[in-house]
Design an enzyme around this catalytic site. Structure first.
Site, PDB file in Angstrom:
ATOM      1  N   ASP A 135      80.673 -11.794 117.698  1.00 56.66           N
ATOM      2  CA  ASP A 135      81.126 -10.598 118.900  1.00 56.66           C
ATOM      3  C   ASP A 135      81.307  -9.420 118.024  1.00 56.66           C
ATOM      4  O   ASP A 135      82.170  -9.290 117.036  1.00 56.66           O
ATOM      5  CB  ASP A 135      82.267 -11.113 119.580  1.00 56.66           C
ATOM      6  N   ASN A 143      79.376   2.225 123.773  1.00 62.19           N
ATOM      7  CA  ASN A 143      78.692   2.400 124.814  1.00 62.19           C
ATOM      8  C   ASN A 143      79.257   3.659 125.472  1.00 62.19           C
ATOM      9  O   ASN A 143      78.545   4.629 126.127  1.00 62.19           O
ATOM     10  CB  ASN A 143      78.601   1.180 125.862  1.00 62.19           C
ATOM     11  N   GLU A 178      77.759  -8.344 124.208  1.00 63.30           N
ATOM     12  CA  GLU A 178      77.543  -8.249 122.676  1.00 63.30           C
ATOM     13  C   GLU A 178      77.747  -9.438 121.806  1.00 63.30           C
ATOM     14  O   GLU A 178      78.263  -9.480 120.687  1.00 63.30           O
ATOM     15  CB  GLU A 178      78.686  -7.313 122.252  1.00 63.30           C
TER      16      GLU A 178
END
Length: 257
Positions: A135, A143, A178
């Protein structure tokens, strides 16, 4: 049994050809003084009938059989093209159904199916299977700060990095967001840990450019080795718990069950 139109025309043509042959033989017989059919001794009459049947046969072939055959072949060609097109489309749709559109990796659906198959296959030969859950650290911040386009580029580069380090029979997948996963058969815990750590280091060395800013990303990973009896879901939960342990210990690290 129903006959196709082309078959009926073919039988008709064969009848004309057969009659033409009979009249030709009769004409030859009459001309040579041999057997005469029906009392007719004139070879010219038989020759004329043979000529008429030859013309009828030619017309039948040109105007009846050939158009039907030609149309049938064209339709068959179109049908074959359509079938091939549908086959290609079906394969494309099937591939799209198990592939992540952004990274080109397999998706969660494919990963779950592959996990079930691997457990069954390697369980029979009593070989280990390793699972790694990875992860990206603080991906939401990337983002929010730099935009989703930059976030997408980060995901693509991470996916490429994973593909470089894994073996051809390892299953790579983007599980969502992710989070990525590796299913690696016939591997020890030490080998899996070393592989995961090499991937972690390589991702940490990635440089994603956004204008004048060079982004650095890190990843946390948790891994587990199948015990030979647990379900795929149980194996996933163990690897996922180690992922959260890596997050808890400060991120950018690998933890094993």
């Amino acid at each position: 049994m129903r006959y196709h139109k082309a078959e009926l025309f073919f039988f008709l043509l064969m009848g004309f050809v057969g009659l033409g042959g009979v009249f030709s033989w009769a004409a030859f017989s009459a001309a040579s003084g041999g057997v005469v059919i029906g009392g007719i001794a004139t070879s010219a009459s038989f020759a004329f009938m043979a000529l008429v049947l030859a013309i009828v046969s030619l017309a039948c072939g040109l105007f009846l059989i050939y158009p039907v055959m030609s149309r049938s072949l064209r339709e068959r060609g179109k049908f074959q093209e359509m079938t091939e097109s549908l086959s290609v489309r079906s394969l494309s749709l099937e591939h799209a159904a198990v592939t992540d559109g952004l990274t080109g990796m397999y998706n969660r659906r494919y990963f779950d199916d592959a996990l079930s198959e691997y457990l069954a296959a390697f369980g029979r030969i009593e070989k280990p299977i390793g699972m790694v859950i990875l992860d990206l650290d603080h991906f939401k911040t990337i983002n929010d700060t730099h935009g989703h386009d930059v976030g997408d580029e980060v995901l693509r580069q991470v996916a490429e990095c994973l593909q470089v380090f894994t073996r051809y029979h390892d299953v790579l997948a983007r599980l969502g967001g992710e989070e990525f996963a590796i299913l690696s058969p016939n591997i020890t815990e030490r080998q899996l840990f070393n592989l995961s750590d090499r991937i972690r280091q390589a991702i940490a060395e990635l440089k994603i450019k956004n204008g004048n800013v060079m982004l650095k990303v890190t990843v946390s990973a948790g891994l587990a080795i199948w015990d030979g009896t647990e379900t795929g879901e149980a194996l996933y939960r163990r690897a996922d718990r180690q992922l959260y342990e890596a997050k808890r210990k400060g991120r950018n690290r690998v933890c094993a069950a």
